[in-house]
Scaffold this motif. Sequence first.
Motif, PDB file in Angstrom:
ATOM      1  N   LEU A  44      23.432  36.132 123.934  1.00 37.69           N
ATOM      2  CA  LEU A  44      23.567  35.060 122.952  1.00 37.69           C
ATOM      3  C   LEU A  44      23.998  35.660 121.624  1.00 37.69           C
ATOM      4  CD1 LEU A  44      21.113  32.123 122.564  1.00 37.69           C
ATOM      5  CD2 LEU A  44      21.762  33.406 120.546  1.00 37.69           C
ATOM      6  N   GLN A  45      24.878  34.952 120.925  1.00 38.15           N
ATOM      7  CA  GLN A  45      25.312  35.374 119.593  1.00 38.15           C
ATOM      8  C   GLN A  45      25.605  34.122 118.773  1.00 38.15           C
ATOM      9  OE1 GLN A  45      29.333  37.197 118.573  1.00 38.15           O
ATOM     10  NE2 GLN A  45      28.061  39.032 118.614  1.00 38.15           N
ATOM     11  N   MET A  46      25.029  34.047 117.579  1.00 38.08           N
ATOM     12  CA  MET A  46      25.202  32.857 116.758  1.00 38.08           C
ATOM     13  C   MET A  46      25.399  33.238 115.295  1.00 38.08           C
ATOM     14  SD  MET A  46      22.575  29.730 115.917  1.00 38.08           S
ATOM     15  CE  MET A  46      21.787  30.721 114.653  1.00 38.08           C
ATOM     16  N   ASP A  47      26.341  32.572 114.649  1.00 40.44           N
ATOM     17  CA  ASP A  47      26.559  32.693 113.201  1.00 40.44           C
ATOM     18  C   ASP A  47      26.561  31.292 112.614  1.00 40.44           C
ATOM     19  OD1 ASP A  47      26.960  35.537 113.130  1.00 40.44           O
ATOM     20  OD2 ASP A  47      28.876  35.183 114.113  1.00 40.44           O
ATOM     21  N   MET A  48      25.772  31.097 111.566  1.00 39.29           N
ATOM     22  CA  MET A  48      25.706  29.803 110.886  1.00 39.29           C
ATOM     23  C   MET A  48      26.399  29.903 109.535  1.00 39.29           C
ATOM     24  SD  MET A  48      24.009  27.778 112.899  1.00 39.29           S
ATOM     25  CE  MET A  48      23.796  26.463 111.722  1.00 39.29           C
ATOM     26  N   LYS A  49      27.085  28.821 109.145  1.00 35.37           N
ATOM     27  CA  LYS A  49      27.749  28.764 107.841  1.00 35.37           C
ATOM     28  C   LYS A  49      27.002  27.865 106.869  1.00 35.37           C
ATOM     29  CE  LYS A  49      32.211  29.347 110.124  1.00 35.37           C
ATOM     30  NZ  LYS A  49      33.549  28.761 110.384  1.00 35.37           N
ATOM     31  N   VAL A  50      26.008  27.156 107.350  1.00 39.79           N
ATOM     32  CA  VAL A  50      25.231  26.265 106.491  1.00 39.79           C
ATOM     33  C   VAL A  50      23.753  26.575 106.655  1.00 39.79           C
ATOM     34  CG1 VAL A  50      26.927  24.399 106.539  1.00 39.79           C
ATOM     35  CG2 VAL A  50      25.146  24.485 108.287  1.00 39.79           C
ATOM     36  N   ARG A  51      22.961  26.119 105.674  1.00 43.85           N
ATOM     37  CA  ARG A  51      21.519  26.254 105.767  1.00 43.85           C
ATOM     38  C   ARG A  51      20.914  24.902 106.133  1.00 43.85           C
ATOM     39  NH1 ARG A  51      19.916  29.969 100.488  1.00 43.85           N
ATOM     40  NH2 ARG A  51      21.536  31.535 100.749  1.00 43.85           N
ATOM     41  N   GLY A  52      19.695  24.948 106.574  1.00 46.27           N
ATOM     42  CA  GLY A  52      18.994  23.714 106.813  1.00 46.27           C
ATOM     43  C   GLY A  52      19.077  23.198 108.229  1.00 46.27           C
ATOM     44  N   ILE A  53      19.469  24.052 109.193  1.00 49.10           N
ATOM     45  CA  ILE A  53      19.513  23.626 110.591  1.00 49.10           C
ATOM     46  C   ILE A  53      18.110  23.667 111.171  1.00 49.10           C
ATOM     47  CG2 ILE A  53      20.446  24.097 112.864  1.00 49.10           C
ATOM     48  CD1 ILE A  53      22.457  23.044 110.881  1.00 49.10           C
ATOM     49  N   ASP A  54      17.668  22.547 111.665  1.00 49.43           N
ATOM     50  CA  ASP A  54      16.333  22.448 112.233  1.00 49.43           C
ATOM     51  C   ASP A  54      16.307  23.067 113.629  1.00 49.43           C
ATOM     52  OD1 ASP A  54      14.098  20.552 113.771  1.00 49.43           O
ATOM     53  OD2 ASP A  54      13.609  21.053 111.698  1.00 49.43           O
ATOM     54  N   VAL A  55      15.105  23.459 114.067  1.00 42.71           N
ATOM     55  CA  VAL A  55      14.960  24.038 115.397  1.00 42.71           C
ATOM     56  C   VAL A  55      15.329  23.019 116.470  1.00 42.71           C
ATOM     57  CG1 VAL A  55      13.334  25.068 117.026  1.00 42.71           C
ATOM     58  CG2 VAL A  55      13.229  25.688 114.621  1.00 42.71           C
ATOM     59  N   SER A  56      15.128  21.746 116.183  1.00 35.84           N
ATOM     60  CA  SER A  56      15.485  20.721 117.159  1.00 35.84           C
ATOM     61  C   SER A  56      16.982  20.726 117.440  1.00 35.84           C
ATOM     62  CB  SER A  56      15.052  19.340 116.655  1.00 35.84           C
ATOM     63  OG  SER A  56      15.711  19.024 115.433  1.00 35.84           O
ATOM     64  N   VAL A  57      17.790  21.049 116.409  1.00 31.00           N
ATOM     65  CA  VAL A  57      19.236  21.147 116.608  1.00 31.00           C
ATOM     66  C   VAL A  57      19.553  22.352 117.492  1.00 31.00           C
ATOM     67  CG1 VAL A  57      21.470  21.403 115.464  1.00 31.00           C
ATOM     68  CG2 VAL A  57      19.678  20.026 114.405  1.00 31.00           C
ATOM     69  N   MET A  58      18.843  23.456 117.285  1.00 31.43           N
ATOM     70  CA  MET A  58      19.027  24.635 118.135  1.00 31.43           C
ATOM     71  C   MET A  58      18.675  24.302 119.587  1.00 31.43           C
ATOM     72  SD  MET A  58      19.980  27.271 116.258  1.00 31.43           S
ATOM     73  CE  MET A  58      19.430  28.654 117.218  1.00 31.43           C
ATOM     74  N   ARG A  59      17.602  23.550 119.752  1.00 29.68           N
ATOM     75  CA  ARG A  59      17.190  23.168 121.110  1.00 29.68           C
ATOM     76  C   ARG A  59      18.257  22.302 121.763  1.00 29.68           C
ATOM     77  NH1 ARG A  59      12.584  21.770 119.845  1.00 29.68           N
ATOM     78  NH2 ARG A  59      11.288  23.414 120.743  1.00 29.68           N
ATOM     79  N   GLN A  60      18.828  21.371 120.990  1.00 29.88           N
ATOM     80  CA  GLN A  60      19.890  20.518 121.524  1.00 29.88           C
ATOM     81  C   GLN A  60      21.122  21.336 121.888  1.00 29.88           C
ATOM     82  OE1 GLN A  60      21.258  17.460 118.826  1.00 29.88           O
ATOM     83  NE2 GLN A  60      23.050  16.974 120.096  1.00 29.88           N
ATOM     84  N   ALA A  61      21.477  22.299 121.014  1.00 28.21           N
ATOM     85  CA  ALA A  61      22.652  23.134 121.276  1.00 28.21           C
ATOM     86  C   ALA A  61      22.463  23.952 122.543  1.00 28.21           C
ATOM     87  CB  ALA A  61      22.920  24.040 120.083  1.00 28.21           C
ATOM     88  N   LEU A  62      21.260  24.489 122.757  1.00 24.55           N
ATOM     89  CA  LEU A  62      21.004  25.288 123.954  1.00 24.55           C
ATOM     90  C   LEU A  62      21.027  24.424 125.211  1.00 24.55           C
ATOM     91  CD1 LEU A  62      18.187  27.653 122.628  1.00 24.55           C
ATOM     92  CD2 LEU A  62      20.462  28.339 123.394  1.00 24.55           C
ATOM     93  N   ALA A  63      20.469  23.215 125.114  1.00 26.22           N
ATOM     94  CA  ALA A  63      20.483  22.319 126.275  1.00 26.22           C
ATOM     95  C   ALA A  63      21.909  21.894 126.617  1.00 26.22           C
ATOM     96  CB  ALA A  63      19.616  21.101 125.979  1.00 26.22           C
ATOM     97  N   GLN A  64      22.705  21.595 125.595  1.00 20.96           N
ATOM     98  CA  GLN A  64      24.091  21.193 125.834  1.00 20.96           C
ATOM     99  C   GLN A  64      24.910  22.364 126.351  1.00 20.96           C
ATOM    100  OE1 GLN A  64      25.510  18.437 122.875  1.00 20.96           O
ATOM    101  NE2 GLN A  64      27.602  19.221 123.019  1.00 20.96           N
ATOM    102  N   ALA A  65      24.579  23.580 125.868  1.00 22.49           N
ATOM    103  CA  ALA A  65      25.273  24.778 126.350  1.00 22.49           C
ATOM    104  C   ALA A  65      24.958  25.029 127.812  1.00 22.49           C
ATOM    105  CB  ALA A  65      24.873  25.988 125.506  1.00 22.49           C
ATOM    106  N   ARG A  66      23.731  24.737 128.230  1.00 21.94           N
ATOM    107  CA  ARG A  66      23.375  24.931 129.636  1.00 21.94           C
ATOM    108  C   ARG A  66      24.176  24.000 130.540  1.00 21.94           C
ATOM    109  NH1 ARG A  66      20.033  23.302 133.768  1.00 21.94           N
ATOM    110  NH2 ARG A  66      19.182  25.025 135.006  1.00 21.94           N
ATOM    111  N   GLU A  67      24.326  22.746 130.114  1.00 19.24           N
ATOM    112  CA  GLU A  67      25.126  21.806 130.901  1.00 19.24           C
ATOM    113  C   GLU A  67      26.567  22.301 131.025  1.00 19.24           C
ATOM    114  OE1 GLU A  67      24.806  18.031 129.070  1.00 19.24           O
ATOM    115  OE2 GLU A  67      22.648  17.806 129.426  1.00 19.24           O
ATOM    116  N   GLY A  68      27.129  22.776 129.914  1.00 23.65           N
ATOM    117  CA  GLY A  68      28.489  23.285 129.952  1.00 23.65           C
ATOM    118  C   GLY A  68      28.615  24.535 130.798  1.00 23.65           C
ATOM    119  N   ARG A  69      27.610  25.413 130.714  1.00 21.68           N
ATOM    120  CA  ARG A  69      27.636  26.652 131.494  1.00 21.68           C
ATOM    121  C   ARG A  69      27.590  26.359 132.986  1.00 21.68           C
ATOM    122  NH1 ARG A  69      23.203  28.727 129.654  1.00 21.68           N
ATOM    123  NH2 ARG A  69      21.860  28.717 131.490  1.00 21.68           N
ATOM    124  N   LEU A  70      26.757  25.419 133.389  1.00 19.85           N
ATOM    125  CA  LEU A  70      26.670  25.056 134.804  1.00 19.85           C
ATOM    126  C   LEU A  70      27.977  24.440 135.293  1.00 19.85           C
ATOM    127  CD1 LEU A  70      23.049  23.588 135.028  1.00 19.85           C
ATOM    128  CD2 LEU A  70      23.835  25.885 135.597  1.00 19.85           C
TER     129      LEU A  70
END
Length: 572
Positions: A353-379
């Motif tokens: 995993l590798q991540m770079d953010m350009k903004v501040r204020g991203i909640d952990v819930s957004v990270m959880r959503q990104a990982l779940a959506q990434a899993r669907e795409g990966r499958l």
Amino acid sequence: FQELDESDLDLVVAGVMDRETNEVHVIMVEAEAKQVPEEELVEALEFARQGIRQTIEVQLEMAAEIGHPKREINLRKPDLDLVRARYPMLPDSVDQTIHKIAEERLLKADRDDRIKALRDEILDVENDGEDAAELIRAFNAWFDQLVEESMRNMIVSEGRRVDGRAPDEIRKITAEVGLIPRTHGSGLFTRGQTQVLTLLTLGAISESQTIDDLTLEETKRYIHHYNFPPFSVGETGVIRGPRRREIGHGALAERALEPVIPDELTFPYAIRLVSEVLSSNGSTSMGSVCGSTLALMDAGVPLKDGKGVGGIAMGLIKEGDKCVVLSDIQGIEDKYGDMDFKVAGTRDGITALQMDMKVRGIDVSVMRQALAQAREGRLYILGKMIETIPQPRSDVSEFAPRVISMTVPVDKIREVIGSGGKVIHKLVADFDVNIDIEDDGRVFITAKDKDSGMAAKQTIEQIIREAKPGEEFIGTVTRTTTFGAFVEFLPGKEGLVHISKLSDHRIEKVEDVVNIGDKLKVKVVEVDRMGRVNLIASDFYTGPTEPRDRDRRDGPRGPRDDRPRRPRDDRR
């Protein structure tokens, strides 16, 4: 180091703290994992935020104690008011063009041409008294800003991306294997306009890369290299050594695949993958992961549990309280977006995993959503790859070397090598193979074909074999003496046939029965405490085969009466 070897996750997290809310926001993540579930990774990120908070609090205490004021840096900014008044129609023109591009689903080159044509059409500085250079600079800055705003607003308000896709939609994927027949394995992975060709080469364990740095690792048998030539983005340029970007992308893809690479005993080869980027429009590193998986399976590498690794790049658009997570981002979405989040893994979990953010204020819930959506795409991506090659091939390429592994007792290594390397050099010459012996007794035989490799293995098994009384062999007479003949009955192992055990009747000379080079059927009578072997000639001698009881006058190889006597000195 021991904890890292035993752990499932090696995670590096960087973050900042909002002084008003004291909330810690993650801005960078780098990880390698052994198929870790997404939820477990979220927990690790939460744990990391606690450590980041403690570190930042110490930094703030130090800054307050030192008392230096923060330096103000004045950046030169273009005068946008200059162009806003001159080109009031530009915002609508840009917005209309971006929407038109999305409707027509234009590819990267056509999209860039359409945007450039609009820029050239509107920009006009002829017969103008103002500073042309400053006007062009301000115009270009405002134009890029308008393109960015139009693209982001279209995603947030309409759920449509610049190429017409939905936020979670993945571009067309194709996968091919075996394109380059002479290589040991090859895979071509295409996702939209991103295309990566990975070539695989198998070699002997001795061809592993030697590591000379501050880590404890001495060699590396699995290597991944990544090349990003200028033509992949439609440019010309000098191709020199690998740059920082190429080294980083290659290392990321290497980490992603490492958890599924079989160990030496399962697959005793050195493995080198080279990913060549043929065309680039977003996440060639994840394309390299997919292309490398195809090449490994095409080469017959038995991936652990038969699991392939897929990769996908995620993005984010954040406008106020609205956040839209994007799957399979392309170059323009990386440039104007708020996140570049690369996720690689198997069906069971994340491997890199590798991540770079350009903004501040991203909640952990957004990270959880990104990982779940990434899993669907990966499958989904893995499913497309499995359609091309569902599992690794049953055997390696006919052009690949054959490596056969075995283990010998550590105290037998010297017998395989022989005095001055005599035995191992003979094996290499006789069977046309390479033999590598590790200190722990592992032996790797690299041959051009399986038959010669197996023949060398069988010979080594004979070399380390312990002869037992009663066993019979066909040996070769290697030398003769006045008291008997030495016979090589196993590779590298000799035994003595005493002159009295060469025939049923008394003979004057050993050469009356055998000569050097003769084949002789022998039987093991005894192996003494020093490991010396006493033999009898099975075809010629039919007398007693059990060794006689020895008393203190017996010599090392039998009764003194059976051994040659030293001539008596009459002067004594």
